[in-house]
Every structure is written in structure tokens, then in C-alpha cells.
Motif scaffolding. Structure first.
Motif, PDB file in Angstrom:
ATOM      1  N   LYS A   1     -68.575  -3.396   4.776  1.00  0.00           N
ATOM      2  CA  LYS A   1     -67.384  -3.530   3.936  1.00  0.00           C
ATOM      3  C   LYS A   1     -67.563  -4.506   2.773  1.00  0.00           C
ATOM      4  N   TYR A   2     -68.445  -5.500   2.952  1.00  0.00           N
ATOM      5  CA  TYR A   2     -68.558  -6.558   1.938  1.00  0.00           C
ATOM      6  C   TYR A   2     -70.003  -6.717   1.490  1.00  0.00           C
ATOM      7  N   GLN A   3     -70.653  -5.592   1.237  1.00  0.00           N
ATOM      8  CA  GLN A   3     -72.075  -5.638   0.924  1.00  0.00           C
ATOM      9  C   GLN A   3     -72.382  -6.191  -0.463  1.00  0.00           C
ATOM     10  N   THR A   4     -71.352  -6.406  -1.281  1.00  0.00           N
ATOM     11  CA  THR A   4     -71.584  -6.993  -2.602  1.00  0.00           C
ATOM     12  C   THR A   4     -71.317  -8.497  -2.623  1.00  0.00           C
ATOM     13  N   THR A   5     -71.087  -9.100  -1.452  1.00  0.00           N
ATOM     14  CA  THR A   5     -70.794 -10.532  -1.409  1.00  0.00           C
ATOM     15  C   THR A   5     -72.068 -11.341  -1.179  1.00  0.00           C
ATOM     16  N   ARG A   6     -71.922 -12.636  -1.317  1.00  0.00           N
ATOM     17  CA  ARG A   6     -73.061 -13.543  -1.126  1.00  0.00           C
ATOM     18  C   ARG A   6     -73.407 -13.736   0.347  1.00  0.00           C
ATOM     19  N   HIS A   7     -72.592 -13.185   1.248  1.00  0.00           N
ATOM     20  CA  HIS A   7     -72.813 -13.383   2.680  1.00  0.00           C
ATOM     21  C   HIS A   7     -73.742 -12.338   3.291  1.00  0.00           C
ATOM     22  N   VAL A   8     -74.121 -11.320   2.520  1.00  0.00           N
ATOM     23  CA  VAL A   8     -74.897 -10.213   3.089  1.00  0.00           C
ATOM     24  C   VAL A   8     -76.266 -10.674   3.576  1.00  0.00           C
ATOM     25  N   GLU A   9     -76.905 -11.561   2.825  1.00  0.00           N
ATOM     26  CA  GLU A   9     -78.238 -12.013   3.225  1.00  0.00           C
ATOM     27  C   GLU A   9     -78.206 -12.648   4.617  1.00  0.00           C
ATOM     28  N   GLU A  10     -77.278 -13.563   4.819  1.00  0.00           N
ATOM     29  CA  GLU A  10     -77.191 -14.215   6.126  1.00  0.00           C
ATOM     30  C   GLU A  10     -76.786 -13.218   7.204  1.00  0.00           C
ATOM     31  N   ALA A  11     -75.891 -12.276   6.862  1.00  0.00           N
ATOM     32  CA  ALA A  11     -75.445 -11.293   7.851  1.00  0.00           C
ATOM     33  C   ALA A  11     -76.621 -10.455   8.361  1.00  0.00           C
ATOM     34  N   LEU A  12     -77.515 -10.067   7.472  1.00  0.00           N
ATOM     35  CA  LEU A  12     -78.695  -9.289   7.886  1.00  0.00           C
ATOM     36  C   LEU A  12     -79.624 -10.134   8.761  1.00  0.00           C
ATOM     37  N   MET A  13     -79.778 -11.416   8.426  1.00  0.00           N
ATOM     38  CA  MET A  13     -80.597 -12.308   9.247  1.00  0.00           C
ATOM     39  C   MET A  13     -79.968 -12.470  10.636  1.00  0.00           C
ATOM     40  N   ARG A  14     -78.636 -12.650  10.679  1.00  0.00           N
ATOM     41  CA  ARG A  14     -77.955 -12.824  11.968  1.00  0.00           C
ATOM     42  C   ARG A  14     -78.014 -11.542  12.799  1.00  0.00           C
ATOM     43  N   LEU A  15     -77.988 -10.395  12.132  1.00  0.00           N
ATOM     44  CA  LEU A  15     -78.160  -9.139  12.880  1.00  0.00           C
ATOM     45  C   LEU A  15     -79.556  -9.062  13.494  1.00  0.00           C
ATOM     46  N   THR A  16     -80.550  -9.506  12.749  1.00  0.00           N
ATOM     47  CA  THR A  16     -81.912  -9.551  13.297  1.00  0.00           C
ATOM     48  C   THR A  16     -81.948 -10.426  14.545  1.00  0.00           C
ATOM     49  N   GLU A  17     -81.325 -11.574  14.455  1.00  0.00           N
ATOM     50  CA  GLU A  17     -81.294 -12.517  15.581  1.00  0.00           C
ATOM     51  C   GLU A  17     -80.551 -11.933  16.784  1.00  0.00           C
ATOM     52  N   ALA A  18     -79.380 -11.334  16.533  1.00  0.00           N
ATOM     53  CA  ALA A  18     -78.582 -10.797  17.638  1.00  0.00           C
ATOM     54  C   ALA A  18     -79.269  -9.617  18.296  1.00  0.00           C
ATOM     55  N   TYR A  19     -79.833  -8.723  17.505  1.00  0.00           N
ATOM     56  CA  TYR A  19     -80.505  -7.552  18.078  1.00  0.00           C
ATOM     57  C   TYR A  19     -81.769  -7.955  18.847  1.00  0.00           C
ATOM     58  N   MET A  20     -82.464  -8.979  18.379  1.00  0.00           N
ATOM     59  CA  MET A  20     -83.619  -9.467  19.128  1.00  0.00           C
ATOM     60  C   MET A  20     -83.176 -10.005  20.480  1.00  0.00           C
TER      61      MET A  20
END
Length: 333
Positions: A265-284
Motif C-alpha cells: 500500500k505504501y511502496q512509494t514511502t521512505r519506509h519500504v527499504e526497512e520493510a523489505l529488510m524486516r520481511l527478510t528477517e521475519a521470513y528467515m
């Protein structure tokens, strides 16, 4: 007519909220978001002199009907394109510019028509009532527009604006003003514009009012044009805060759902980079390594110099993995 005018003003404010939010959703550029406000108010600044001369030289009722019908047509086309998913940043700006042109043509005729609607003795009260109606819609319109966008999307806001014009068109069609006959020939537009400028130049009080209005409008518009960006980042930040909390509590499924909301929903915000990193962490942590690899790969592709990508890469490497994108994943869409 007053109620119909309030309805039209309300629809215009709802449309403005929808257009600003849609641009914030489809473009990563702050300049493009700011241009939505500029494309809406710019025509008023550029065309007001010409529109004022037209209001003085032609049948104001017909001018208002023509401008309202023009805005209905443009708004209906904007609504159709939004529902069909055809809106691009430049198409959206073109539509908002055309609606602004219709507003610029309509406003002087409407303001000058107040004296045609009520007796001269009631004119001060009518002007105050007109201002009150505008301020009421300015107070509640953006809030209503925000609710419509939140529950039904920007296209619904455009549809609401389209419907709002019908009330004023109906009221204008029923209104039959009795204009006094003017024995003098119609003044040419260029001469009428020059006469208006000359009148203002010789009236210091009017000049002061115009200058104050210009300064206030310039600063207020700058704030309003960037509010969608602030609101978008605030909403994304809320999802990030909740996701981080779930991650700390080792509720990895809940964390994934929150970070997923951010990148969808908010892929144009400055939070996307961290969100992708946190997804990597959670999925691991969940052992879903293919999604972790995909999140890191998308992060690296879009933000190769980001410190969040370096952290994601190190995290995958610690598990003997490398970033690798799965095209079938929702993260890749």
C-alpha cells in the motif's frame, strides 16, 4: 442556489483530496504530488482576469452553466479513467488542470451574480452567507473526502465530485434573472482587463487586500500540496511500528502482515527499504527462506546502496543463502 453552490464546492474539495492521494500512491516524486495543487489553483491565477472580464461582458448565468457542464464532463472522464485503471501522473495533472480552468471561469461569474440574486439592501448579508458556506465546505470537505478515499478509493471521490455538479446546474437552469438592458456596446476583453487593472492600481485598499490574499494563498497552498506525502508516511510509519513490536515479541506472522501492508500500500514511502529488510528477517525466523531471499533480492535491485540491503545480505549469508528473486511471490509484483 446557495445550497447547490455548497454542494458543488464540497465536491470540488473531495475531488482535490482524491487527486492528491492518488498522485501520492502512483508517484514517488514529491514534485508530482505538489503539482496536483498547482494544476488546480494555477488556472485560477492565470485566468481570473480573463474570467472576470467575461463575467462583466456576457450573460453570467450562461457562463456559469457552461463552466459547470465543462467540469461535469471532465470529472466524468476522470472518474471513468480512474475506475478503468488508466490514470498516470500526467493524465491526472491534465484532468485537474482542466477542472481548475472550469473553476477559474465559474468563480467570477458566481461572485458577481450574488448581487443579481438578492436585493441590494441584502447584499452584505448575502456576501457573508456566501463566505460562510465556502468556509463550511472548506472545514468538512477534506474530512469527507478522506473518508471516501479510505473506504472506497480515489475513484469514488472523483465520482462524488461529478455528482455534486448536477445540483448547481439544475439550480442555474431554473434561475431566470432579469438583467437590465445595457444600451452601451459590449466592452472588448482586452479593454475590460486593462480597466480592471487600472481600477485596482488606483485603489490602495484593494491592493492591500489582494497582496494579503496572495501571501496567504502562496504559503497555505505550499502546505496543502505536501500534506498527502506527510499523511502517507505517517500511515506507513504506523504499520512499521506495529510490525517492529511484533518482531520483538517473536510474533513473526503478525510482523509479516504489517510489513507486507507497507510494501503493497505504501511502496512509494521512505519506509519500504526497512520493510523489505524486516520481511527478510521475519521470513528467515519462520524458515520460509524463498520469501526471505526474494525480499532481499527486491531490496537490492531497487536500493543497492541502502544500508538495509547490506543488513539483509549479511543475514541471508549467515544462513548460507543468497538473495534470489521468486517471480511468483507477492513481493515481486
Amino acid at each position: 442556489i446557495w445550497l447547490a453552490s455548497m454542494s458543488s464546492n464540497l465536491g470540488g474539495l473531495i475531488q482535490g483530496v482524491g487527486a492528491a492521494w492518488m498522485m501520492a500512491s502512483i508517484s514517488t516524486s514529491e514534485n508530482m504530488v505538489a503539482l496536483v495543487q498547482a494544476s488546480n489553483t494555477g488556472p485560477i491565477m492565470l485566468l481570473s482576469l480573463v474570467a472576470g472580464a467575461i463575467a462583466d461582458s456576457f450573460d453570467r448565468r450562461r457562463v456559469m452553466i457552461a463552466s459547470q457542464l465543462f467540469m461535469i464532463t471532465v470529472s466524468a472522464l476522470l472518474t471513468l479513467c480512474a475506475f478503468l485503471g488508466l490514470i498516470t501522473p500526467w493524465i491526472l495533472l491534465a484532468f485537474t488542470f482542466l477542472i481548475g480552468c472550469g473553476t477559474a471561469l465559474n468563480n467570477p461569474s458566481w461572485q458577481a451574480s450574488v448581487g443579481d440574486i438578492v436585493p441590494r439592501a441584502d447584499l452584505p448579508a448575502a456576501v457573508s452567507l456566501n463566505s460562510m458556506g465556502f468556509n463550511i465546505t472548506r472545514s468538512v470537505g477534506p474530512a469527507i473526502g478522506g473518508m471516501i478515499v479510505a473506504f472506497a478509493g480515489a475513484a469514488a471521490a472523483f465520482a462524488a465530485n461529478t455528482v455534486s455538479y448536477f445540483a448547481i446546474v439544475y439550480a442555474l437552469l431554473r434561475w431566470k434573472p432579469d438583467y437590465p438592458k445595457n444600451p452601451l456596446p459590449r466592452e472588448q476583453l482586452g479593454q475590460a482587463i486593462w480597466a480592471g487593472l487600472r481600477y485596482v492600481s488606483m485603489s490602495p485598499n484593494l491592493g492591500k487586500v489582494l497582496f494579503r490574499g496572495f501571501v496567504f494563498g502562496l504559503t497555505a497552498t505550499a502546505i496543502l500540496s505536501l500534506l498527502p506525502i506527510v499523511a502517507r508516511d505517517q500511515l506507513a510509519g504506523k504499520e512499521m511500528n506495529v510490525g517492529r513490536f511484533y518482531l520483538e515479541q517473536r510474533n513473526y506472522t503478525g510482523a509479516v502482515n504489517r510489513f507486507r501492508e507497507v510494501i503493497i500500500k505504501y511502496q512509494t514511502t521512505r519506509h519500504v527499504e526497512e520493510a523489505l529488510m524486516r520481511l527478510t528477517e521475519a521470513y528467515m525466523a519462520l524458515g520460509i527462506t524463498n520469501e526471505a531471499q526474494t525480499a532481499a533480492a527486491v531490496l537490492g535491485h531497487n536500493f543497492p546502496d541502502s544500508p538495509w540491503y547490506k543488513d539483509a545480505y549479511v543475514l541471508l549469508e549467515s544462513g548460507g543463502l543468497q538473495p534470489r528473486e521468486n517471480r511468483g511471490s507477492y513481493i515481486s509484483r
